[in-house]
Design a protein around this motif. Structure first.
Motif, PDB file in Angstrom:
ATOM      1  N   CYS A  97       0.545  -1.197  -0.041  1.00 23.48           N
ATOM      2  CA  CYS A  97      -0.176  -0.175  -0.373  1.00 23.48           C
ATOM      3  C   CYS A  97       1.155   1.367   0.087  1.00 23.48           C
ATOM      4  O   CYS A  97       0.700   2.620  -0.779  1.00 23.48           O
ATOM      5  CB  CYS A  97      -0.861   0.129   1.377  1.00 23.48           C
ATOM      6  SG  CYS A  97      -1.856   1.090   1.452  1.00 23.48           S
ATOM      7  N   ARG A  98       1.747   1.028   0.732  1.00 22.03           N
ATOM      8  CA  ARG A  98       3.018   2.060   0.506  1.00 22.03           C
ATOM      9  C   ARG A  98       3.680   2.661  -0.539  1.00 22.03           C
ATOM     10  O   ARG A  98       3.626   3.754  -0.936  1.00 22.03           O
ATOM     11  CB  ARG A  98       3.773   2.232   2.360  1.00 22.03           C
ATOM     12  CG  ARG A  98       4.392   3.599   2.083  1.00 22.03           C
ATOM     13  CD  ARG A  98       5.980   2.850   3.261  1.00 22.03           C
ATOM     14  NE  ARG A  98       6.302   1.638   2.422  1.00 22.03           N
ATOM     15  CZ  ARG A  98       7.752   1.456   1.354  1.00 22.03           C
ATOM     16  NH1 ARG A  98       8.128   2.854   0.968  1.00 22.03           N
ATOM     17  NH2 ARG A  98       8.012   0.927   0.743  1.00 22.03           N
TER      18      ARG A  98
ATOM     19  N   ALA B 282      -0.763   6.590  -6.730  1.00 23.14           N
ATOM     20  CA  ALA B 282      -1.652   5.548  -7.229  1.00 23.14           C
ATOM     21  C   ALA B 282      -2.856   6.463  -5.944  1.00 23.14           C
ATOM     22  O   ALA B 282      -2.725   7.253  -5.074  1.00 23.14           O
ATOM     23  CB  ALA B 282      -1.926   4.007  -6.267  1.00 23.14           C
ATOM     24  N   ALA B 283      -4.117   7.364  -6.307  1.00 25.69           N
ATOM     25  CA  ALA B 283      -4.994   7.828  -6.083  1.00 25.69           C
ATOM     26  C   ALA B 283      -5.537   7.086  -4.712  1.00 25.69           C
ATOM     27  O   ALA B 283      -6.445   7.778  -3.603  1.00 25.69           O
ATOM     28  CB  ALA B 283      -6.011   8.347  -6.839  1.00 25.69           C
ATOM     29  N   GLU B 284      -5.584   5.966  -4.920  1.00 25.39           N
ATOM     30  CA  GLU B 284      -6.565   4.627  -3.803  1.00 25.39           C
ATOM     31  C   GLU B 284      -5.976   3.885  -4.344  1.00 25.39           C
ATOM     32  O   GLU B 284      -5.194   3.193  -4.824  1.00 25.39           O
ATOM     33  CB  GLU B 284      -8.207   5.485  -3.732  1.00 25.39           C
ATOM     34  CG  GLU B 284      -8.977   4.164  -3.081  1.00 25.39           C
ATOM     35  CD  GLU B 284      -8.630   4.654  -1.540  1.00 25.39           C
ATOM     36  OE1 GLU B 284      -7.515   4.372  -0.922  1.00 25.39           O
ATOM     37  OE2 GLU B 284      -9.929   6.057  -0.625  1.00 25.39           O
ATOM     38  N   PHE B 285      -6.059   2.251  -3.072  1.00 25.36           N
ATOM     39  CA  PHE B 285      -6.057   1.580  -2.856  1.00 25.36           C
ATOM     40  C   PHE B 285      -6.747   0.453  -2.369  1.00 25.36           C
ATOM     41  O   PHE B 285      -6.792   0.923  -1.299  1.00 25.36           O
ATOM     42  CB  PHE B 285      -4.330   1.249  -2.133  1.00 25.36           C
ATOM     43  CG  PHE B 285      -3.530  -0.034  -2.158  1.00 25.36           C
ATOM     44  CD1 PHE B 285      -2.427   0.184  -2.827  1.00 25.36           C
ATOM     45  CD2 PHE B 285      -3.691  -0.886  -1.075  1.00 25.36           C
ATOM     46  CE1 PHE B 285      -2.283  -1.560  -2.936  1.00 25.36           C
ATOM     47  CE2 PHE B 285      -3.136  -1.994  -1.355  1.00 25.36           C
ATOM     48  CZ  PHE B 285      -2.549  -2.825  -1.779  1.00 25.36           C
TER      49      PHE B 285
ATOM     50  N   ALA C 287       2.216   2.099  -3.497  1.00 28.38           N
ATOM     51  CA  ALA C 287       1.487   1.485  -4.349  1.00 28.38           C
ATOM     52  C   ALA C 287       1.062   4.291  -4.137  1.00 28.38           C
ATOM     53  O   ALA C 287       1.014   4.305  -5.167  1.00 28.38           O
ATOM     54  CB  ALA C 287       0.087   1.515  -4.115  1.00 28.38           C
ATOM     55  N   PHE C 288       0.919   4.265  -2.887  1.00 28.15           N
ATOM     56  CA  PHE C 288       0.725   5.812  -2.651  1.00 28.15           C
ATOM     57  C   PHE C 288       2.070   6.819  -3.266  1.00 28.15           C
ATOM     58  O   PHE C 288       1.183   7.324  -3.738  1.00 28.15           O
ATOM     59  CB  PHE C 288       0.031   5.796  -1.748  1.00 28.15           C
ATOM     60  CG  PHE C 288      -0.960   5.595  -1.326  1.00 28.15           C
ATOM     61  CD1 PHE C 288      -2.320   5.815  -2.077  1.00 28.15           C
ATOM     62  CD2 PHE C 288      -1.398   4.774  -0.076  1.00 28.15           C
ATOM     63  CE1 PHE C 288      -3.429   5.461  -1.623  1.00 28.15           C
ATOM     64  CE2 PHE C 288      -2.662   4.132   0.091  1.00 28.15           C
ATOM     65  CZ  PHE C 288      -3.986   5.036  -1.189  1.00 28.15           C
ATOM     66  N   LYS C 289       2.952   5.690  -2.918  1.00 31.67           N
ATOM     67  CA  LYS C 289       4.703   6.531  -3.104  1.00 31.67           C
ATOM     68  C   LYS C 289       4.761   6.792  -4.841  1.00 31.67           C
ATOM     69  O   LYS C 289       5.499   7.581  -5.006  1.00 31.67           O
ATOM     70  CB  LYS C 289       5.660   5.767  -2.749  1.00 31.67           C
ATOM     71  CG  LYS C 289       7.551   6.384  -2.861  1.00 31.67           C
ATOM     72  CD  LYS C 289       8.581   5.682  -1.832  1.00 31.67           C
ATOM     73  CE  LYS C 289       9.385   6.272  -2.236  1.00 31.67           C
ATOM     74  NZ  LYS C 289      10.412   6.027  -1.839  1.00 31.67           N
TER      75      LYS C 289
END
Length: 214
Positions: A92-93, A100-103, A95-97
């Motif tokens: 998740c970390r 990504a807008a949402e996970f 992906a956001f880095k």
């Protein structure tokens, strides 16, 4: 359905998942494009379109994380909603880095997915509108002479015509002429509109040169 409405791209190798998500997203009136092959998606995706990408993390060939990284490297600005059946805090970390807008974890909650997609659509529409306003501001600013740009910066700083005249060694009448030219070239009629236009220009130059230096 509006043919130019935002398009939601579903990128998942599971046909059943794509079909179910497509039905769900269709209930809010959005168009859906199906992609079972991530490479085919990258090859066929229109980066100029207003859209949101719903992207599975685990797929044969290119992973969802790799697709996300490639999209960002290629300058794609579409919001990306990542889906996974085996999520971890580290994933998740990352992906956001990567942008990504949402996970979201599978099985996906219907309301959570719709909220993520609709938020993404709103964000993309607003972002494209800001980009268009920035381009328009730059185009109009480019029409100004060097002196008009100086006058503009001082007007926005709050100086009166007399103060600007003293600062630039001009007559008040000449300053008023420059202000009239600013209104015509920038297509504004009030000081508030002029300031908003200048603010859009500053935002457009945030990653580069600032007004008055270009």
């Amino acid at each position: 359905m509006n043919p130019v409405s935002p398009l939601i791209h579903l990128v998942d190798d599971d046909d059943g998942v794509r079909a179910g998500l497509a039905l769900l997203i269709g209930t809010v009136g959005l168009r859906v494009a199906h992609w079972g092959d991530p490479q085919a998606f990258l090859d066929g995706f229109d980066r100029e379109s207003v859209s949101v990408i719903v992207l599975d993390v685990r797929m044969p060939g290119l992973s969802g994380m790799t697709v996300l990284q490639l999209l960002r490297e290629q300058g794609a600005d579409q919001p990306v909603v990542m889906l996974t059946g085996h999520g971890t805090v580290d994933m998740c970390r990352r992906a956001f880095k990567a942008g990504a807008a949402e996970f979201l974890e599978k099985p996906v909650d219907d309301d959570a997915l719709l909220e993520a997609v609709l938020n993404g659509v709103r964000a993309h529409v607003q972002g494209r509108a800001r980009e268009a306003a920035g381009r328009d501001a730059r185009d109009r600013y480019a029409q100004l002479s060097a002196r008009e740009r100086e006058v503009l910066a001082l007007v926005v700083a709050g100086l009166t015509s007399k103060e600007i005249a003293r600062a630039l060694g001009l007559s008040s009448r000449t300053v008023e002429t420059h202000r009239a030219n600013l209104g015509e070239k920038l297509q504004v009629q009030t000081l508030a509109q002029l300031i908003r236009h200048y603010a859009a220009l500053v935002e457009a130059h945030a990653a580069g040169s600032t007004p008055g230096t270009a």
